[in-house]
Scaffold this motif. Structure first.
Motif, PDB file in Angstrom:
ATOM      1  N   LEU A  72       9.403   2.589   0.557  1.00 27.63           N
ATOM      2  CA  LEU A  72       8.296   1.912  -0.089  1.00 27.63           C
ATOM      3  C   LEU A  72       7.645   2.852  -1.106  1.00 27.63           C
ATOM      4  O   LEU A  72       8.141   3.947  -1.363  1.00 27.63           O
ATOM      5  N   ASP A  73       6.525   2.421  -1.689  1.00 32.83           N
ATOM      6  CA  ASP A  73       5.838   3.255  -2.663  1.00 32.83           C
ATOM      7  C   ASP A  73       5.416   4.574  -2.035  1.00 32.83           C
ATOM      8  O   ASP A  73       4.927   4.612  -0.900  1.00 32.83           O
ATOM      9  N   TRP A  74       5.600   5.654  -2.787  1.00 31.92           N
ATOM     10  CA  TRP A  74       5.247   6.985  -2.301  1.00 31.92           C
ATOM     11  C   TRP A  74       3.752   7.233  -2.391  1.00 31.92           C
ATOM     12  O   TRP A  74       3.080   6.785  -3.319  1.00 31.92           O
ATOM     13  N   GLY A  75       3.251   7.966  -1.424  1.00 31.41           N
ATOM     14  CA  GLY A  75       1.875   8.395  -1.459  1.00 31.41           C
ATOM     15  C   GLY A  75       1.735   9.662  -2.276  1.00 31.41           C
ATOM     16  O   GLY A  75       2.702  10.158  -2.864  1.00 31.41           O
ATOM     17  N   PRO A  76       0.535  10.223  -2.335  1.00 31.89           N
ATOM     18  CA  PRO A  76       0.300  11.439  -3.133  1.00 31.89           C
ATOM     19  C   PRO A  76       0.825  12.715  -2.492  1.00 31.89           C
ATOM     20  O   PRO A  76       0.907  13.744  -3.168  1.00 31.89           O
ATOM     21  N   ALA A 135       0.819  -1.193   0.000  1.00 28.82           N
ATOM     22  CA  ALA A 135       0.000   0.000   0.000  1.00 28.82           C
ATOM     23  C   ALA A 135       0.861   1.254   0.000  1.00 28.82           C
ATOM     24  O   ALA A 135       1.970   1.268   0.526  1.00 28.82           O
ATOM     25  N   HIS A 136       0.309   2.311  -0.592  1.00 29.92           N
ATOM     26  CA  HIS A 136       0.982   3.598  -0.541  1.00 29.92           C
ATOM     27  C   HIS A 136       0.832   4.209   0.840  1.00 29.92           C
ATOM     28  O   HIS A 136      -0.110   3.903   1.573  1.00 29.92           O
ATOM     29  N   PHE A 137       1.749   5.084   1.175  1.00 30.88           N
ATOM     30  CA  PHE A 137       1.547   5.944   2.318  1.00 30.88           C
ATOM     31  C   PHE A 137       0.412   6.908   1.987  1.00 30.88           C
ATOM     32  O   PHE A 137       0.212   7.276   0.825  1.00 30.88           O
ATOM     33  N   VAL A 138      -0.316   7.307   3.010  1.00 31.16           N
ATOM     34  CA  VAL A 138      -1.378   8.290   2.843  1.00 31.16           C
ATOM     35  C   VAL A 138      -1.090   9.459   3.759  1.00 31.16           C
ATOM     36  O   VAL A 138      -1.030   9.294   4.981  1.00 31.16           O
ATOM     37  N   GLU A 139      -0.903  10.628   3.171  1.00 31.22           N
ATOM     38  CA  GLU A 139      -0.617  11.845   3.919  1.00 31.22           C
ATOM     39  C   GLU A 139      -1.859  12.728   3.938  1.00 31.22           C
ATOM     40  O   GLU A 139      -2.596  12.794   2.953  1.00 31.22           O
ATOM     41  N   SER A 140      -2.061  13.416   5.039  1.00 35.56           N
ATOM     42  CA  SER A 140      -3.195  14.312   5.167  1.00 35.56           C
ATOM     43  C   SER A 140      -2.850  15.449   6.120  1.00 35.56           C
ATOM     44  O   SER A 140      -1.835  15.412   6.803  1.00 35.56           O
ATOM     45  N   GLY A 141      -3.706  16.446   6.165  1.00 37.08           N
ATOM     46  CA  GLY A 141      -3.549  17.541   7.106  1.00 37.08           C
ATOM     47  C   GLY A 141      -3.022  18.831   6.522  1.00 37.08           C
ATOM     48  O   GLY A 141      -2.970  19.847   7.221  1.00 37.08           O
ATOM     49  N   GLY A 142      -2.633  18.820   5.253  1.00 40.14           N
ATOM     50  CA  GLY A 142      -2.146  20.032   4.636  1.00 40.14           C
ATOM     51  C   GLY A 142      -3.262  21.035   4.420  1.00 40.14           C
ATOM     52  O   GLY A 142      -4.439  20.741   4.609  1.00 40.14           O
ATOM     53  N   GLY A 143      -2.871  22.234   4.026  1.00 43.22           N
ATOM     54  CA  GLY A 143      -3.850  23.276   3.784  1.00 43.22           C
ATOM     55  C   GLY A 143      -3.187  24.612   3.600  1.00 43.22           C
ATOM     56  O   GLY A 143      -1.972  24.704   3.431  1.00 43.22           O
ATOM     57  N   LEU A 144      -3.995  25.650   3.638  1.00 42.54           N
ATOM     58  CA  LEU A 144      -3.533  27.019   3.466  1.00 42.54           C
ATOM     59  C   LEU A 144      -3.575  27.742   4.804  1.00 42.54           C
ATOM     60  O   LEU A 144      -4.620  27.777   5.463  1.00 42.54           O
ATOM     61  N   VAL A 145      -2.447  28.299   5.208  1.00 43.35           N
ATOM     62  CA  VAL A 145      -2.370  29.059   6.447  1.00 43.35           C
ATOM     63  C   VAL A 145      -1.563  30.321   6.223  1.00 43.35           C
ATOM     64  O   VAL A 145      -0.790  30.423   5.268  1.00 43.35           O
ATOM     65  N   GLN A 146      -1.743  31.284   7.107  1.00 44.94           N
ATOM     66  CA  GLN A 146      -0.935  32.490   7.076  1.00 44.94           C
ATOM     67  C   GLN A 146       0.376  32.257   7.820  1.00 44.94           C
ATOM     68  O   GLN A 146       0.485  31.360   8.654  1.00 44.94           O
ATOM     69  N   ARG A 199      -0.936  20.294  11.461  1.00 47.16           N
ATOM     70  CA  ARG A 199      -0.464  18.986  11.898  1.00 47.16           C
ATOM     71  C   ARG A 199      -0.720  17.994  10.773  1.00 47.16           C
ATOM     72  O   ARG A 199      -1.868  17.718  10.424  1.00 47.16           O
ATOM     73  N   LEU A 200       0.351  17.476  10.208  1.00 47.80           N
ATOM     74  CA  LEU A 200       0.257  16.505   9.139  1.00 47.80           C
ATOM     75  C   LEU A 200       0.229  15.096   9.715  1.00 47.80           C
ATOM     76  O   LEU A 200       0.880  14.815  10.722  1.00 47.80           O
ATOM     77  N   SER A 201      -0.520  14.226   9.064  1.00 46.33           N
ATOM     78  CA  SER A 201      -0.605  12.843   9.489  1.00 46.33           C
ATOM     79  C   SER A 201      -0.225  11.918   8.349  1.00 46.33           C
ATOM     80  O   SER A 201      -0.516  12.194   7.187  1.00 46.33           O
ATOM     81  N   CYS A 202       0.409  10.828   8.694  1.00 48.93           N
ATOM     82  CA  CYS A 202       0.843   9.818   7.740  1.00 48.93           C
ATOM     83  C   CYS A 202       0.394   8.468   8.257  1.00 48.93           C
ATOM     84  O   CYS A 202       0.548   8.175   9.450  1.00 48.93           O
ATOM     85  N   THR A 203      -0.156   7.660   7.389  1.00 44.47           N
ATOM     86  CA  THR A 203      -0.548   6.320   7.791  1.00 44.47           C
ATOM     87  C   THR A 203      -0.083   5.295   6.768  1.00 44.47           C
ATOM     88  O   THR A 203      -0.045   5.554   5.564  1.00 44.47           O
ATOM     89  N   HIS A 204       0.307   4.141   7.269  1.00 43.86           N
ATOM     90  CA  HIS A 204       0.712   3.000   6.467  1.00 43.86           C
ATOM     91  C   HIS A 204       0.652   1.789   7.378  1.00 43.86           C
ATOM     92  O   HIS A 204       1.050   1.870   8.537  1.00 43.86           O
ATOM     93  N   PRO A 205       0.161   0.662   6.889  1.00 41.41           N
ATOM     94  CA  PRO A 205      -0.011  -0.500   7.767  1.00 41.41           C
ATOM     95  C   PRO A 205       1.284  -1.065   8.340  1.00 41.41           C
ATOM     96  O   PRO A 205       1.233  -1.864   9.283  1.00 41.41           O
ATOM     97  N   SER A 206       2.429  -0.661   7.816  1.00 45.65           N
ATOM     98  CA  SER A 206       3.695  -1.213   8.277  1.00 45.65           C
ATOM     99  C   SER A 206       4.369  -0.401   9.378  1.00 45.65           C
ATOM    100  O   SER A 206       5.355  -0.858   9.958  1.00 45.65           O
ATOM    101  N   ILE A 207       3.886   0.781   9.666  1.00 47.15           N
ATOM    102  CA  ILE A 207       4.587   1.677  10.576  1.00 47.15           C
ATOM    103  C   ILE A 207       4.835   1.041  11.943  1.00 47.15           C
ATOM    104  O   ILE A 207       5.897   1.218  12.545  1.00 47.15           O
TER     105      ILE A 207
END
Length: 114
Positions: A102-106, A2-13, A19-27
């Protein structure tokens, strides 16, 4: 694999936080140093911060004092708390392992306005 899945990004001043989060079943079971990377337009990915299976962190100079990396093996997650963000932090952020990647996430886009 599985790819890593990153989340939590956005637009800030500038001065804001994300706070970014990363998930992968192998961590939680893969004995390797996990890391956050970022990629600026037209550039290759660069290391931002890393953390061992046991939770020992290391930071790139640009991240010291502003970013904190966390690893929760029980939840198979790794987070990056980013404080006092600056426009030069604008990039796509990725997670992976330092050795034998491993395989890169988006990735997740972080944009900081002045």
């Amino acid at each position: 694999q599985a790819h890593f899945v990153e989340s939590g990004g956005g637009l800030v001043q500038a001065g804001g936080s994300l706070r970014l989060s990363c998930t992968h079943p192998s961590i939680g079971r893969y004995i390797n140093v996990a890391a956050w990377y970022r990629q600026f337009p037209g550039k290759e990915r660069e290391l931002v911060a890393e953390i061992t299976t046991g939770g020992e962190p290391e930071y790139q100079d640009s991240a010291k004092g502003r970013f904190t990396i966390y690893r929760d093996n029980a939840k198979n997650t790794m987070d990056l708390q980013m404080d006092n963000l600056q426009p030069e932090d604008t990039a796509v952020y990725y997670c992976n392992y330092i050795l034998a990647a491993l395989d890169w996430g988006p990735g997740t886009q972080v944009t900081v306005s002045a």
